[in-house]
Design an enzyme around this catalytic site. Structure first.
Site, PDB file in Angstrom:
ATOM      1  N   ASP A 110       0.820  -1.211   0.000  1.00  0.00           N
ATOM      2  CA  ASP A 110       0.000   0.000   0.000  1.00  0.00           C
ATOM      3  C   ASP A 110       0.861   1.271   0.000  1.00  0.00           C
ATOM      4  O   ASP A 110       1.949   1.290   0.578  1.00  0.00           O
ATOM      5  CB  ASP A 110      -0.902  -0.016   1.251  1.00  0.00           C
ATOM      6  N   ASN A 115     -10.635  -2.712  -6.381  1.00  0.00           N
ATOM      7  CA  ASN A 115      -9.849  -1.752  -7.174  1.00  0.00           C
ATOM      8  C   ASN A 115     -10.525  -1.372  -8.495  1.00  0.00           C
ATOM      9  O   ASN A 115     -10.161  -0.381  -9.128  1.00  0.00           O
ATOM     10  CB  ASN A 115      -8.435  -2.278  -7.460  1.00  0.00           C
TER      11      ASN A 115
HETATM   12  C1  FPP Z   1      -1.982   0.199  -3.269  1.00  0.00           C
HETATM   13  O1  FPP Z   1      -1.514   1.517  -3.332  1.00  0.00           O
HETATM   14  C2  FPP Z   1      -1.502  -0.585  -4.380  1.00  0.00           C
HETATM   15  C3  FPP Z   1      -2.275  -1.121  -5.353  1.00  0.00           C
HETATM   16  C4  FPP Z   1      -3.743  -0.956  -5.412  1.00  0.00           C
HETATM   17  C5  FPP Z   1      -1.711  -1.888  -6.456  1.00  0.00           C
HETATM   18  C6  FPP Z   1      -0.466  -2.634  -6.150  1.00  0.00           C
HETATM   19  C7  FPP Z   1       0.301  -2.715  -7.394  1.00  0.00           C
HETATM   20  C8  FPP Z   1       1.648  -2.656  -7.497  1.00  0.00           C
HETATM   21  C9  FPP Z   1       2.566  -2.644  -6.347  1.00  0.00           C
HETATM   22  C10 FPP Z   1       2.289  -2.588  -8.820  1.00  0.00           C
HETATM   23  C11 FPP Z   1       2.002  -3.692  -9.741  1.00  0.00           C
HETATM   24  C12 FPP Z   1       2.256  -4.994  -9.165  1.00  0.00           C
HETATM   25  C13 FPP Z   1       2.858  -5.993  -9.771  1.00  0.00           C
HETATM   26  C14 FPP Z   1       2.778  -7.314  -9.133  1.00  0.00           C
HETATM   27  C15 FPP Z   1       3.580  -5.863 -11.025  1.00  0.00           C
HETATM   28  P1  FPP Z   1      -2.569   2.688  -3.488  1.00  0.00           P
HETATM   29  O2  FPP Z   1      -2.725   2.993  -4.923  1.00  0.00           O
HETATM   30  O3  FPP Z   1      -3.848   2.320  -2.796  1.00  0.00           O
HETATM   31  O4  FPP Z   1      -1.840   3.848  -2.729  1.00  0.00           O
HETATM   32  P2  FPP Z   1      -2.521   5.017  -1.888  1.00  0.00           P
HETATM   33  O5  FPP Z   1      -3.294   4.368  -0.769  1.00  0.00           O
HETATM   34  O6  FPP Z   1      -1.349   5.807  -1.406  1.00  0.00           O
HETATM   35  O7  FPP Z   1      -3.393   5.780  -2.834  1.00  0.00           O
END
Ligand code: FPP
Length: 238
Positions: free
Chosen positions: A22, A70
């Site tokens: 996250d 998501n």
């Molecule tokens: C949460 O951060 C992360 C995600 C919803 C996606 C996770 C994806 C990756 C780490 C990259 C792609 C993965 C792979 C396996 C290639 P957020 O967007 O919710 O962050 P925030 O809470 O700060 O907005």
């Protein structure tokens, strides 16, 4: 930062570590970059994470890459994440093979873009004999959905009078052979499980780290494992 690595007990390494990666969005915002840049940087963390996990002797690492919730993000972020996942597997497949990683995927198949589903299937199939570590990518994954999908699958083939047991339930999960989670790590300072591996987390130790995922390093993994090793796991006994 303290050197956590040297204090790790090699005889008490968690078999299954699950990670909620996250903070990509906040990392990007702080740097005045697009949210997708944050996800890209987040994807770059995975290769060094594999190396550190293998060197510690962790058996399974589960990564929450895309949740069933998501889909509620803006369409451009959703499509960007799908492209990033496809690109990740395309560009890393040789490295994944070299490192002996077996890739498995947990999640509902419906709604996956065809290109992403195709590359995922080919990576699963070409890495199935690898034995160094299992990487479980949770894609279009929700803990409640996994349980519902499993119950419905079982109901479909249920014999009259047959009852569902824990053992049978486990066999219905997306990747039945995965063990329960020992250690859950969530980055970004949020203290939530967010519908992640609800069944498998029943007796996991939870470690919340105040680091945004794109800034996650081996030191953070060492620190989480040290914290895990301090816990007294009783599994409901005394
Ligand atoms: C949460 O951060 C992360 C995600 C919803 C996606 C996770 C994806 C990756 C780490 C990259 C792609 C993965 C792979 C396996 C290639 P957020 O967007 O919710 O962050 P925030 O809470 O700060 O907005």
């Amino acid at each position: 930062m303290k050197n956590y690595k040297d204090t790790i007990d090699p005889d008490n390494i968690p078999l299954h570590v699950a990670i909620i990666m996250d903070g990509n969005g906040r990392w990007a915002e702080k740097k005045k970059l697009s949210r997708l840049e944050g996800h890209r940087k987040g994807a770059d963390i995975i290769e060094p994470l594999i190396d550190t996990s293998v060197s510690l002797g962790i058996g399974v690492v589960s990564l929450f890459a895309f949740s069933t919730e998501n889909w509620n993000r803006p369409a451009s972020e959703v499509s960007g994440l799908w492209e990033l996942l496809a690109l990740f597997f395309e560009s890393k497949i040789d490295i994944i093979q070299e490192k002996g990683v077996k890739v498995v995927v947990s999640g509902a198949r419906k709604r996956l873009p065809a290109a992403t589903a195709g590359i995922i299937d080919s990576v699963i199939s070409s890495t199935k004999k690898n034995r160094k570590i299992v990487l479980n990518f949770c894609i279009n994954y929700g803990g409640r959905q996994e349980i519902l999908d499993g119950v419905n699958r079982w109901l479909h083939k249920r014999k009259e009078g047959e009852v569902l047991t824990e053992k049978k339930m486990r066999q219905q999960f997306y990747v039945p052979e995965l063990p329960d989670v020992d250690l859950l790590i969530r980055t970004s300072g949020e203290y939530r499980i967010s519908n992640y591996m609800l069944w498998q987390l029943a007796y996991a130790e939870l470690v919340f780290l105040d680091v945004l995922w794109p800034d996650f390093t081996s030191q953070h993994l060492y620190r989480a494992i040290c914290e895990y090793q301090k816990r007294d796991r009783r599994f409901g006994a005394i």
